[in-house]
Enzyme design. Sequence first.
Site, PDB file in Angstrom:
ATOM      1  N   ARG A  38     -35.672  44.390 119.636  1.00 33.13           N
ATOM      2  CA  ARG A  38     -35.145  44.595 118.771  1.00 33.13           C
ATOM      3  C   ARG A  38     -34.013  44.911 117.672  1.00 33.13           C
ATOM      4  O   ARG A  38     -33.230  44.989 118.788  1.00 33.13           O
ATOM      5  CB  ARG A  38     -36.483  45.359 117.490  1.00 33.13           C
ATOM      6  CG  ARG A  38     -36.594  46.754 118.033  1.00 33.13           C
ATOM      7  CD  ARG A  38     -35.850  47.648 118.446  1.00 33.13           C
ATOM      8  NE  ARG A  38     -34.923  47.771 117.148  1.00 33.13           N
ATOM      9  CZ  ARG A  38     -33.925  48.371 117.740  1.00 33.13           C
ATOM     10  NH1 ARG A  38     -33.066  48.981 118.206  1.00 33.13           N
ATOM     11  NH2 ARG A  38     -33.107  48.776 116.550  1.00 33.13           N
ATOM     12  N   GLY A  39     -33.239  44.622 116.670  1.00 36.31           N
ATOM     13  CA  GLY A  39     -32.077  44.802 116.776  1.00 36.31           C
ATOM     14  C   GLY A  39     -31.336  43.590 116.392  1.00 36.31           C
ATOM     15  O   GLY A  39     -31.932  42.685 117.049  1.00 36.31           O
ATOM     16  N   ALA A  40     -30.912  43.699 115.261  1.00 36.93           N
ATOM     17  CA  ALA A  40     -29.864  41.962 115.001  1.00 36.93           C
ATOM     18  C   ALA A  40     -29.008  41.544 115.885  1.00 36.93           C
ATOM     19  O   ALA A  40     -29.616  40.288 116.530  1.00 36.93           O
ATOM     20  CB  ALA A  40     -28.938  41.919 113.339  1.00 36.93           C
ATOM     21  N   ASP A  59     -27.851  44.007 109.223  1.00 41.57           N
ATOM     22  CA  ASP A  59     -28.973  42.392 109.331  1.00 41.57           C
ATOM     23  C   ASP A  59     -28.670  41.698 108.529  1.00 41.57           C
ATOM     24  O   ASP A  59     -29.084  40.718 109.590  1.00 41.57           O
ATOM     25  CB  ASP A  59     -30.479  43.112 109.234  1.00 41.57           C
ATOM     26  CG  ASP A  59     -30.927  44.007 110.448  1.00 41.57           C
ATOM     27  OD1 ASP A  59     -31.234  45.372 109.722  1.00 41.57           O
ATOM     28  OD2 ASP A  59     -31.635  43.140 111.291  1.00 41.57           O
ATOM     29  N   GLN A 109     -37.526  54.063 115.353  1.00 46.02           N
ATOM     30  CA  GLN A 109     -35.944  53.175 115.810  1.00 46.02           C
ATOM     31  C   GLN A 109     -35.349  54.420 115.619  1.00 46.02           C
ATOM     32  O   GLN A 109     -34.453  55.241 116.768  1.00 46.02           O
ATOM     33  CB  GLN A 109     -35.519  52.347 115.121  1.00 46.02           C
ATOM     34  CG  GLN A 109     -36.249  51.281 115.227  1.00 46.02           C
ATOM     35  CD  GLN A 109     -36.585  50.819 114.053  1.00 46.02           C
ATOM     36  OE1 GLN A 109     -37.329  52.140 112.985  1.00 46.02           O
ATOM     37  NE2 GLN A 109     -37.576  49.252 113.917  1.00 46.02           N
ATOM     38  N   ASN A 164     -30.397  46.018 105.997  1.00 46.99           N
ATOM     39  CA  ASN A 164     -30.510  46.792 106.777  1.00 46.99           C
ATOM     40  C   ASN A 164     -31.821  47.959 106.632  1.00 46.99           C
ATOM     41  O   ASN A 164     -31.795  47.923 106.031  1.00 46.99           O
ATOM     42  CB  ASN A 164     -28.864  47.838 107.311  1.00 46.99           C
ATOM     43  CG  ASN A 164     -28.988  48.653 108.374  1.00 46.99           C
ATOM     44  OD1 ASN A 164     -29.527  48.335 109.501  1.00 46.99           O
ATOM     45  ND2 ASN A 164     -29.276  49.807 108.358  1.00 46.99           N
ATOM     46  N   LYS A 165     -32.495  48.411 107.413  1.00 46.23           N
ATOM     47  CA  LYS A 165     -33.304  49.159 107.681  1.00 46.23           C
ATOM     48  C   LYS A 165     -33.478  49.704 106.534  1.00 46.23           C
ATOM     49  O   LYS A 165     -32.585  50.265 106.205  1.00 46.23           O
ATOM     50  CB  LYS A 165     -33.350  50.276 109.296  1.00 46.23           C
ATOM     51  CG  LYS A 165     -34.734  50.526 109.398  1.00 46.23           C
ATOM     52  CD  LYS A 165     -36.076  49.473 109.100  1.00 46.23           C
ATOM     53  CE  LYS A 165     -35.834  48.970 110.803  1.00 46.23           C
ATOM     54  NZ  LYS A 165     -36.779  47.992 110.516  1.00 46.23           N
TER      55      LYS A 165
HETATM   56  O1  MRU Z   1     -36.176  46.554 113.207  1.00 45.28           O
HETATM   57  P1  MRU Z   1     -35.270  46.713 113.588  1.00 45.28           P
HETATM   58  O2  MRU Z   1     -35.238  47.714 114.586  1.00 45.28           O
HETATM   59  O3  MRU Z   1     -34.872  45.625 114.473  1.00 45.28           O
HETATM   60  O4  MRU Z   1     -34.223  47.442 112.242  1.00 45.28           O
HETATM   61  C1  MRU Z   1     -32.994  47.609 113.171  1.00 45.28           C
HETATM   62  C2  MRU Z   1     -31.743  47.279 111.882  1.00 45.28           C
HETATM   63  O5  MRU Z   1     -31.870  47.404 110.576  1.00 45.28           O
HETATM   64  C3  MRU Z   1     -30.059  47.712 112.827  1.00 45.28           C
HETATM   65  O6  MRU Z   1     -29.972  48.977 111.971  1.00 45.28           O
HETATM   66  C4  MRU Z   1     -29.134  46.468 112.598  1.00 45.28           C
HETATM   67  O7  MRU Z   1     -30.179  45.428 113.035  1.00 45.28           O
HETATM   68  C5  MRU Z   1     -28.477  46.797 113.010  1.00 45.28           C
HETATM   69  S1  MRU Z   1     -28.416  46.999 114.708  1.00 45.28           S
HETATM   70  C6  MRU Z   1     -26.412  46.608 115.816  1.00 45.28           C
END
Ligand code: MRU
Length: 346
Positions: A49-51, A234, A193, A244-245
């Site tokens: 996970r993470g963009a 994201d 997370q 973002n999250k």
């Molecule tokens: O749902 P996730 O864990 O994929 O969400 C991730 C986030 O919101 C991060 O802050 C975002 O992807 C930036 S990661 C460098």
Amino acid sequence: MTPNPLRTLYWENGSLFLLDQRLLPERISYLQCRTATDVVTAIKEMAVRGAPAIGVSAAFGMALAAQEEGGVSGILEAAGALRGARPTAVNLHWAVERMERRLEQAAKKEGAALADLLLQEARAICEEDVAANRRIGAYGAALIPDGAAVLTHCNAGALATAGYGTALGVIRAAAAAGKALQVYAGETRPLLQGARLTALELREEGIPVTLVTDSCAGHLMAEGRISLVLVGADRIAASGDTANKIGTYTLAVLAERHGIPFYVAAPCSTIDLSLERGAEITIEERDPEEITAPGSRRIAPAGVSAFNPAFDITPAELIDALITERGLLRKPGRRGLKDLLAKEDS
Ligand code: MRU
């Protein structure tokens, strides 16, 4: 101690290995992806996970598809499935489109030669992500005063990228420059997370981290305990509105109320000029059970409904600066973002 740094992903003997982030911090276990479908499942189920990390994984997913029997149509089919694995982070689409362009240019190649070409492109995307994060870190460190207390949310660290991290990359770079820092990590309900991943990364890095519940942010700010807020992204629309999250928007509103700077760190692959405003960004809605029965332990009465959007939108006017690999953009908006994308990496 866990191996430092933890590798988010690596390629070995024709397979993609993904650190299964669902098991952290208790267990370090790598998931072997032999097919593009394995990668689609890993992204959907958030083993990765993470963009930026899901973008890089999808690129390797297309390299896996090229190793399978389906030829170009099989690769294109995999591209569609990878693109659809999660809707909000544009890095996923960006990486798949870049791989599709490579495929188009390689029209005359087939079989092992084509697979090799796509693997090279996926490796390039992976290496460029780490390099971009290091530059983000270098630019962003200038914004972090010595002695700062930084509030971050979710995980925008090495684990959310191919390595080093975006928001946590900035924190790493500031710490490496000798600045004393205190990081507050919001736990990030419902999948935690912040608690599971950000706290782990910072602890392994020896950067002081204090875990707080998401709802503690206002209290911390009111007590004067936060110098700045720093998060990842994201998807960033042309207006500068940023997805973002879930919970990020709340932090931005609170930061403005308390006169605290609010910064976003992200690579240019997160910018999506095809969407004018944040309201056009698709917000992923996940299974309500993530809220009602986290880790399979039911905490809400059976039958209670829950609403589980995974992201929210922070309007551009609440963002003091966007930190990218091409430099800082104060008060991000259409003109500045366009100019940034037109610029060469420096
Ligand atoms: O749902 P996730 O864990 O994929 O969400 C991730 C986030 O919101 C991060 O802050 C975002 O992807 C930036 S990661 C460098």
